[in-house]
Design an enzyme around this catalytic site. Structure first.
Site, PDB file in Angstrom:
ATOM      1  N   GLY A  98       0.839  -1.194   0.000  1.00  0.00           N
ATOM      2  CA  GLY A  98       0.000   0.000   0.000  1.00  0.00           C
ATOM      3  C   GLY A  98       0.874   1.243   0.000  1.00  0.00           C
TER       4      GLY A  98
ATOM      5  N   THR B 253      -4.420  -2.943  -0.928  1.00  0.00           N
ATOM      6  CA  THR B 253      -4.974  -2.431   0.325  1.00  0.00           C
ATOM      7  C   THR B 253      -6.504  -2.477   0.314  1.00  0.00           C
ATOM      8  OG1 THR B 253      -5.343  -0.496   1.755  1.00  0.00           O
ATOM      9  CG2 THR B 253      -4.726   0.006  -0.486  1.00  0.00           C
TER      10      THR B 253
ATOM     11  N   ASP C  73      -8.081  -0.374   1.876  1.00  0.00           N
ATOM     12  CA  ASP C  73      -8.492   1.032   2.038  1.00  0.00           C
ATOM     13  C   ASP C  73      -8.779   1.723   0.703  1.00  0.00           C
ATOM     14  OD1 ASP C  73      -7.933   0.530   4.697  1.00  0.00           O
ATOM     15  OD2 ASP C  73      -5.958   1.469   4.623  1.00  0.00           O
TER      16      ASP C  73
ATOM     17  N   ARG D 283     -33.324  -0.177  17.640  1.00  0.00           N
ATOM     18  CA  ARG D 283     -32.120   0.493  18.158  1.00  0.00           C
ATOM     19  C   ARG D 283     -31.385   1.270  17.061  1.00  0.00           C
ATOM     20  NH1 ARG D 283     -29.836  -4.885  21.174  1.00  0.00           N
ATOM     21  NH2 ARG D 283     -30.604  -4.432  23.249  1.00  0.00           N
TER      22      ARG D 283
ATOM     23  N   GLY E 282     -10.384   1.542   7.057  1.00  0.00           N
ATOM     24  CA  GLY E 282     -10.126   2.451   5.923  1.00  0.00           C
ATOM     25  C   GLY E 282      -9.048   3.473   6.222  1.00  0.00           C
ATOM     26  N   HIS E 283      -8.509   3.406   7.451  1.00  0.00           N
ATOM     27  CA  HIS E 283      -7.441   4.312   7.860  1.00  0.00           C
ATOM     28  C   HIS E 283      -7.911   5.762   7.734  1.00  0.00           C
ATOM     29  CE1 HIS E 283      -3.527   5.008   9.311  1.00  0.00           C
ATOM     30  NE2 HIS E 283      -2.989   5.487   8.208  1.00  0.00           N
TER      31      HIS E 283
ATOM     32  N   GLN F 233     -12.414  -7.743   8.217  1.00  0.00           N
ATOM     33  CA  GLN F 233     -12.524  -7.104   6.893  1.00  0.00           C
ATOM     34  C   GLN F 233     -11.325  -7.403   5.997  1.00  0.00           C
ATOM     35  OE1 GLN F 233     -14.481  -2.858   7.585  1.00  0.00           O
ATOM     36  NE2 GLN F 233     -13.491  -3.594   9.439  1.00  0.00           N
TER      37      GLN F 233
HETATM   38  O1  F6P Z   1      -4.408  -0.371   5.807  1.00  0.00           O
HETATM   39  C1  F6P Z   1      -5.235  -1.440   6.112  1.00  0.00           C
HETATM   40  C2  F6P Z   1      -5.769  -1.311   7.527  1.00  0.00           C
HETATM   41  O2  F6P Z   1      -6.591  -2.423   7.793  1.00  0.00           O
HETATM   42  C3  F6P Z   1      -6.507  -0.011   7.828  1.00  0.00           C
HETATM   43  O3  F6P Z   1      -7.819  -0.004   7.322  1.00  0.00           O
HETATM   44  C4  F6P Z   1      -6.415   0.033   9.329  1.00  0.00           C
HETATM   45  O4  F6P Z   1      -6.487   1.354   9.800  1.00  0.00           O
HETATM   46  C5  F6P Z   1      -5.058  -0.562   9.597  1.00  0.00           C
HETATM   47  O5  F6P Z   1      -4.718  -1.324   8.446  1.00  0.00           O
HETATM   48  C6  F6P Z   1      -4.986  -1.441  10.816  1.00  0.00           C
HETATM   49  O6  F6P Z   1      -3.660  -1.773  11.028  1.00  0.00           O
HETATM   50  P1  F6P Z   1      -3.146  -2.988  11.909  1.00  0.00           P
HETATM   51  O7  F6P Z   1      -3.465  -4.256  11.180  1.00  0.00           O
HETATM   52  O8  F6P Z   1      -1.696  -2.747  12.022  1.00  0.00           O
HETATM   53  O9  F6P Z   1      -3.888  -2.914  13.202  1.00  0.00           O
END
Ligand code: F6P
Length: 359
Positions: free
Chosen positions: A112, A135, A137, A172, A180-181, A285
């Site tokens: 990525g 990725t 994301d 609810r 998605g960072h 995910q």
């Molecule tokens: O870049 C992929 C991702 O899954 C992001 O969506 C998420 O913020 C991050 O990596 C999580 O990172 P880690 O696996 O290091 O906890």
């Protein structure tokens, strides 16, 4: 005899194996037994510390549908790449040394944003490098879509789908937090596909008043449950205008929450008196088998990467543009983030169909 290296770097995703298979099958078809493939263990770590194995043809069979990465992966932050390791080793020099010692003709990097910045650095240092856009994301500049994204959309959508019945039964508000960072692609697609009522993205800062108003609207329309898809990087309007430093200071003073979904749940519950629950599918995910779409995309990207190698073209990333497989210079994409445009057609369409973005 040709000799190439292969590594998978950064967070894993579906279709890493499928992409390596695409590269390898194409290379074996082009060169027969006249090509050797070296697999580096756990991303750049394997290249830095010369931790590798010679791959066999059989290694690339039966992996089209297998998630994860058979080579393992690790995060090697780009900002630390020029810093010596704990034993004083110069990591960039070490990577170049391994490449040269192994007499590689090319290094294929499946990665990525951060990983492809390092790939570009190695290319600028004179190595033959080809990048492949990985990725969940979907935030890589230069490609319409990354492999892993569609598979993650499926999983995040399934999470929202499954919440629907229980949300309806209990009347609810459910908040589903999507990965998605710093960008909102995954939340946007899963939110629309899952029929979320409110979608919150980092690119469109939210106002709590507007979220509560959208929930009230649904109540008035006789709908007693609501689903909010929130990106892990979503941010409020008031926080979005603060500098990083100011935001840090503010957060230190405020009550802390495990993540944005929990913060929203507390605040929405307090304001509206509604029962709010949080679901975080998290790393699920990134797991499981790639979707057929990703298997096809990976096969095409992998084959194109092998073709570029055959043509002696390096310093490139293979990409998908308007459903065609193309290549773009690594230096033109390194360090650039592809974000959701709040003015784009997809946002307009979502809003027109009644989805609130809390803006
Ligand atoms: O870049 C992929 C991702 O899954 C992001 O969506 C998420 O913020 C991050 O990596 C999580 O990172 P880690 O696996 O290091 O906890």
């Amino acid at each position: 005899m040709k000799r190439v290296g292969l590594l998978t770097s950064g967070g894993d995703c579906q279709a890493l194996n499928a992409t390596m298979r695409g590269i390898a099958k194409a290379l074996y078809n082009l060169y027969g037994d006249e090509v050797e493939i070296i697999g580096f263990e756990e991303g750049y770590r394997g290249l830095i510390y010369a931790d590798y194995r010679e791959m066999k043809r059989e290694d690339f069979s039966g992996i089209l549908t297998v998630g994860g990465t058979m080579l393992g992966t690790s995060r090697t932050p780009f900002k630390l790449i020029r810093e010596p390791d704990e034993n004083g080793l110069n990591k960039v020099e070490a990577m170049i040394h391994t490449y040269k010692k192994l007499k590689l003709d090319c290094l294929f990097v499946l990665g990525g944003n951060g990983s492809l910045k390092t790939a570009n650095l190695l290319s600028e240092e004179g190595l033959n490098v080809i990048g492949l856009p990985k990725t969940i994301d979907n935030d890589l500049w230069g490609t319409d879509v990354t492999f892993g994204f569609q598979s993650a959309v499926n999983i995040a959508t399934a999470a929202i789908d499954n919440i629907h019945t229980t949300a309806a039964s209990h009347g609810r508000v459910f908040i589903v937090e999507v990965m998605g960072h710093k960008v909102g692609w995954l939340t946007l697609y899963a939110g629309i596909a899952g029929g979320a009522d409110i979608i919150l993205l980092p690119e469109i800062p939210y106002d709590l008043d507007n979220i509560c108003a959208a929930l009230a609207e649904r109540g008035k329309a006789g709908k007693h449950f609501s689903i909010i898809a929130v990106a892990e990087g979503a941010i409020s309007k008031e926080d979005a205008v603060l500098s990083k430093k100011e935001l840090k200071k503010k957060k230190e003073k405020e009550k802390t929450y495990p993540s944005v979904a929990y913060e929203l749940a507390a605040k929405i519950g307090e304001r509206t008196g509604q029962e709010v629950r949080v679901t975080v599918p998290g790393h699920t995910q990134r797991g499981g088998a790639p979707t057929p779409y990703d298997r096809v995309l990976s096969t095409r990207l992998g084959a194109e990467a092998a073709r570029l190698f055959d043509k002696g073209k390096f310093g490139l990333m293979v990409a998908s543009k308007n459903n065609e497989i193309v290549s773009v210079p690594l230096k033109s994409i390194a360090g650039k983030l592809k974000t959701v445009d709040p003015k784009s057609e997809i946002i307009r369409a979502a809003k027109l169909t009644g989805i609130s973005f809390g803006d």
